[in-house]
Write a protein that holds these residues in place. Structure first.
Motif, short mmCIF file in Angstrom:
data_model
loop_
_atom_site.label_atom_id
_atom_site.label_comp_id
_atom_site.label_asym_id
_atom_site.label_seq_id
_atom_site.Cartn_x
_atom_site.Cartn_y
_atom_site.Cartn_z
N GLN A 88 -12.85 -0.90 -17.45
CA GLN A 88 -11.87 -1.51 -18.35
C GLN A 88 -10.90 -0.46 -18.89
OE1 GLN A 88 -14.23 -3.52 -21.29
NE2 GLN A 88 -14.34 -5.42 -20.10
N ALA A 89 -11.40 0.72 -19.20
CA ALA A 89 -10.53 1.79 -19.70
C ALA A 89 -9.54 2.21 -18.61
CB ALA A 89 -11.38 2.98 -20.15
N ALA A 90 -9.98 2.26 -17.36
CA ALA A 90 -9.08 2.61 -16.27
C ALA A 90 -7.99 1.55 -16.11
CB ALA A 90 -9.86 2.76 -14.96
N PHE A 91 -8.37 0.28 -16.19
CA PHE A 91 -7.37 -0.78 -16.11
C PHE A 91 -6.43 -0.75 -17.32
CE2 PHE A 91 -10.23 -3.08 -13.07
CZ PHE A 91 -9.32 -3.10 -12.03
N LYS A 92 -6.96 -0.40 -18.48
CA LYS A 92 -6.12 -0.29 -19.68
C LYS A 92 -5.10 0.83 -19.51
CE LYS A 92 -5.30 -0.91 -24.17
NZ LYS A 92 -3.90 -1.21 -24.31
N ARG A 93 -5.54 1.98 -18.97
CA ARG A 93 -4.60 3.08 -18.73
C ARG A 93 -3.53 2.66 -17.74
NH1 ARG A 93 -9.43 6.01 -18.57
NH2 ARG A 93 -9.35 6.06 -16.30
N LEU A 94 -3.93 1.94 -16.68
CA LEU A 94 -2.97 1.47 -15.70
C LEU A 94 -1.98 0.50 -16.34
CD1 LEU A 94 -2.04 1.28 -12.73
CD2 LEU A 94 -3.67 -0.58 -12.46
N ASP A 95 -2.48 -0.41 -17.16
CA ASP A 95 -1.62 -1.38 -17.83
C ASP A 95 -0.64 -0.67 -18.77
OD1 ASP A 95 -0.72 -4.01 -18.51
OD2 ASP A 95 -1.84 -3.82 -20.38
N ASP A 96 -1.14 0.32 -19.49
CA ASP A 96 -0.26 1.05 -20.40
C ASP A 96 0.82 1.81 -19.64
OD1 ASP A 96 -1.70 0.12 -22.53
OD2 ASP A 96 -2.90 1.95 -22.77
N SER A 97 0.46 2.41 -18.50
CA SER A 97 1.47 3.13 -17.73
C SER A 97 2.49 2.17 -17.14
CB SER A 97 0.81 3.96 -16.62
OG SER A 97 0.20 3.11 -15.68
N MET A 98 2.05 0.99 -16.72
CA MET A 98 2.99 0.00 -16.19
C MET A 98 3.90 -0.52 -17.31
SD MET A 98 0.66 -2.05 -13.46
CE MET A 98 1.96 -3.14 -12.96
N THR A 99 3.36 -0.64 -18.53
CA THR A 99 4.18 -1.07 -19.67
C THR A 99 5.24 -0.03 -19.97
OG1 THR A 99 2.29 -2.26 -20.57
CG2 THR A 99 4.09 -1.82 -22.07
N ARG A 100 4.86 1.25 -19.89
CA ARG A 100 5.86 2.31 -20.13
C ARG A 100 6.97 2.27 -19.09
NH1 ARG A 100 1.76 7.10 -20.88
NH2 ARG A 100 1.15 6.02 -19.04
N TRP A 101 6.64 1.88 -17.87
CA TRP A 101 7.64 1.79 -16.81
C TRP A 101 8.45 0.50 -16.94
CZ3 TRP A 101 8.87 5.03 -12.68
CH2 TRP A 101 8.14 6.18 -12.62
N GLY A 102 8.03 -0.39 -17.80
CA GLY A 102 8.76 -1.63 -18.02
C GLY A 102 8.35 -2.75 -17.08
N LEU A 103 7.15 -2.65 -16.54
CA LEU A 103 6.68 -3.70 -15.62
C LEU A 103 5.73 -4.63 -16.33
CD1 LEU A 103 6.05 -1.54 -12.46
CD2 LEU A 103 7.98 -2.99 -12.93
#
Length: 115
Positions: A100-115
């Motif tokens: 879950q933490a790995a998916f959270k990091r991925l989601d946060d990085s995608m949010t920073r990219w605007g996706l």
């Protein structure tokens, strides 16, 4: 069927040769380079798609209990099994939390990219 009677492999090859003879040298070079790259990519995907499954034996053991066990023996065995079961549950929850933490990091990085 008269429509398909006009198709011939020899005509197709002759037509391709005529088309290629009308091209300039650099166009043919880029054509064959692009054809090679495309072939290499498709071959790579084909080779990579073959994944052999690792054979993993799943052996399930069971306890053989005597019929004359006392309640105290049963409770003692359950206490030992509970400790082992709690360890397995804790390990599974740790794996789930890590995932879950790995998916959270991925989601946060995608949010920073605007996706």
């Amino acid at each position: 069927m008269s429509y398909f009677s006009r198709f011939s492999p020899f005509r197709a090859i002759r037509d391709l040769r005529f088309f290629l003879s009308q091209r300039q040298r650099h166009e043919l070079i880029f054509f064959f380079i692009s054809l090679g790259i495309t072939t290499a990519l498709l071959a790579g995907f084909y080779v990579d798609s073959r994944v052999e499954r690792v054979y993993k034996r799943e052996i399930q053991y069971f306890d053989s209990w005597s019929l004359d066990r006392t309640d105290a023996q049963i409770v003692a065995k359950q206490a030992v099994d509970k400790v082992e079961r709690d360890k397995r549950i804790a390990a599974r929850k740790a794996r789930e939390a890590e995932r879950q933490a790995a998916f959270k990091r991925l989601d946060d990085s995608m949010t920073r990219w605007g996706l």
